[in-house]
Design a protein around this motif. Sequence first.
Motif, PDB file in Angstrom:
ATOM      1  N   LYS A   1     109.829  23.570  79.790  1.00 24.08           N
ATOM      2  CA  LYS A   1     109.884  22.193  80.271  1.00 24.08           C
ATOM      3  C   LYS A   1     108.949  21.356  79.418  1.00 24.08           C
ATOM      4  N   VAL A   2     109.413  20.170  79.075  1.00 27.79           N
ATOM      5  CA  VAL A   2     108.641  19.267  78.238  1.00 27.79           C
ATOM      6  C   VAL A   2     108.566  17.921  78.948  1.00 27.79           C
ATOM      7  N   ASP A   3     107.378  17.346  78.995  1.00 25.14           N
ATOM      8  CA  ASP A   3     107.189  15.986  79.484  1.00 25.14           C
ATOM      9  C   ASP A   3     106.772  15.128  78.298  1.00 25.14           C
ATOM     10  N   VAL A   4     107.182  13.873  78.306  1.00 21.66           N
ATOM     11  CA  VAL A   4     106.890  12.961  77.204  1.00 21.66           C
ATOM     12  C   VAL A   4     106.177  11.739  77.776  1.00 21.66           C
ATOM     13  N   VAL A   5     105.105  11.320  77.120  1.00 28.52           N
ATOM     14  CA  VAL A   5     104.375  10.111  77.512  1.00 28.52           C
ATOM     15  C   VAL A   5     104.564   9.081  76.400  1.00 28.52           C
ATOM     16  N   ILE A   6     105.024   7.876  76.791  1.00 27.73           N
ATOM     17  CA  ILE A   6     105.304   6.831  75.808  1.00 27.73           C
ATOM     18  C   ILE A   6     104.566   5.557  76.214  1.00 27.73           C
ATOM     19  N   PRO A   7     103.659   5.082  75.353  1.00 25.34           N
ATOM     20  CA  PRO A   7     103.048   3.777  75.622  1.00 25.34           C
ATOM     21  C   PRO A   7     104.052   2.687  75.263  1.00 25.34           C
ATOM     22  N   MET A   8     104.116   1.637  76.072  1.00 22.69           N
ATOM     23  CA  MET A   8     105.046   0.551  75.757  1.00 22.69           C
ATOM     24  C   MET A   8     104.455  -0.785  76.153  1.00 22.69           C
ATOM     25  N   TYR A   9     104.874  -1.812  75.442  1.00 24.57           N
ATOM     26  CA  TYR A   9     104.430  -3.171  75.757  1.00 24.57           C
ATOM     27  C   TYR A   9     105.594  -3.989  76.311  1.00 24.57           C
ATOM     28  N   HIS A  10     106.726  -3.970  75.627  1.00 24.92           N
ATOM     29  CA  HIS A  10     107.932  -4.653  76.078  1.00 24.92           C
ATOM     30  C   HIS A  10     109.067  -3.648  76.077  1.00 24.92           C
ATOM     31  N   SER A  11     109.903  -3.708  77.080  1.00 21.56           N
ATOM     32  CA  SER A  11     111.123  -2.922  77.038  1.00 21.56           C
ATOM     33  C   SER A  11     112.120  -3.693  76.177  1.00 21.56           C
ATOM     34  N   ASN A  12     112.800  -2.979  75.315  1.00 18.21           N
ATOM     35  CA  ASN A  12     113.782  -3.625  74.455  1.00 18.21           C
ATOM     36  C   ASN A  12     114.857  -2.614  74.071  1.00 18.21           C
ATOM     37  N   ASP A  13     115.775  -3.034  73.210  1.00 18.45           N
ATOM     38  CA  ASP A  13     116.870  -2.157  72.811  1.00 18.45           C
ATOM     39  C   ASP A  13     116.371  -0.896  72.110  1.00 18.45           C
ATOM     40  N   ARG A  14     115.284  -0.997  71.370  1.00 15.36           N
ATOM     41  CA  ARG A  14     114.742   0.187  70.688  1.00 15.36           C
ATOM     42  C   ARG A  14     114.244   1.212  71.700  1.00 15.36           C
ATOM     43  N   MET A  15     113.647   0.739  72.782  1.00 12.70           N
ATOM     44  CA  MET A  15     113.174   1.650  73.828  1.00 12.70           C
ATOM     45  C   MET A  15     114.363   2.330  74.507  1.00 12.70           C
ATOM     46  N   LEU A  16     115.417   1.576  74.788  1.00 14.29           N
ATOM     47  CA  LEU A  16     116.618   2.159  75.389  1.00 14.29           C
ATOM     48  C   LEU A  16     117.239   3.198  74.458  1.00 14.29           C
ATOM     49  N   HIS A  17     117.288   2.883  73.171  1.00 16.42           N
ATOM     50  CA  HIS A  17     117.832   3.823  72.187  1.00 16.42           C
ATOM     51  C   HIS A  17     116.990   5.103  72.148  1.00 16.42           C
ATOM     52  N   MET A  18     115.682   4.952  72.203  1.00 10.66           N
ATOM     53  CA  MET A  18     114.809   6.124  72.187  1.00 10.66           C
ATOM     54  C   MET A  18     115.062   7.001  73.415  1.00 10.66           C
ATOM     55  N   LEU A  19     115.260   6.399  74.582  1.00 12.70           N
ATOM     56  CA  LEU A  19     115.555   7.184  75.786  1.00 12.70           C
ATOM     57  C   LEU A  19     116.878   7.935  75.624  1.00 12.70           C
ATOM     58  N   GLU A  20     117.870   7.284  75.029  1.00 11.97           N
ATOM     59  CA  GLU A  20     119.149   7.943  74.766  1.00 11.97           C
ATOM     60  C   GLU A  20     118.967   9.129  73.824  1.00 11.97           C
ATOM     61  N   LEU A  21     118.144   8.945  72.795  1.00 11.06           N
ATOM     62  CA  LEU A  21     117.886  10.039  71.855  1.00 11.06           C
ATOM     63  C   LEU A  21     117.143  11.191  72.536  1.00 11.06           C
ATOM     64  N   LEU A  22     116.214  10.875  73.409  1.00  5.30           N
ATOM     65  CA  LEU A  22     115.479  11.924  74.118  1.00  5.30           C
ATOM     66  C   LEU A  22     116.403  12.769  74.987  1.00  5.30           C
ATOM     67  N   ILE A  23     117.317  12.125  75.679  1.00  2.00           N
ATOM     68  CA  ILE A  23     118.198  12.869  76.580  1.00  2.00           C
ATOM     69  C   ILE A  23     119.218  13.705  75.808  1.00  2.00           C
TER      70      ILE A  23
END
Length: 70
Positions: free
Chosen positions: A3-25
């Motif tokens: 099992k792996v957990d990922v911690v991501i610091p973020m300032y604004h949610s944007n399309d790049r953040m959504l894309h990164m979540l898609e890549l993670l899954i």
Amino acid sequence: MQKVDVVIPMYHSNDRMLHMLELLISQSLCPNKVILMNTDESFYKADVGFQKVVEKYNSDGKMKIEVYHV
């Protein structure tokens, strides 16, 4: 099973953040949990679309996303 957990610091949610979540899954070892450390709660509350994506990931059971505002 690993099992792996990922911690991501973020300032604004944007399309790049959504894309990164898609890549993670789509990884061969999908994270059990993604922890988003948001530094500005007002931007997160204003982005209803991003909140819906987080709810979608949490409801489908593939990957849990937790958001913390610091």
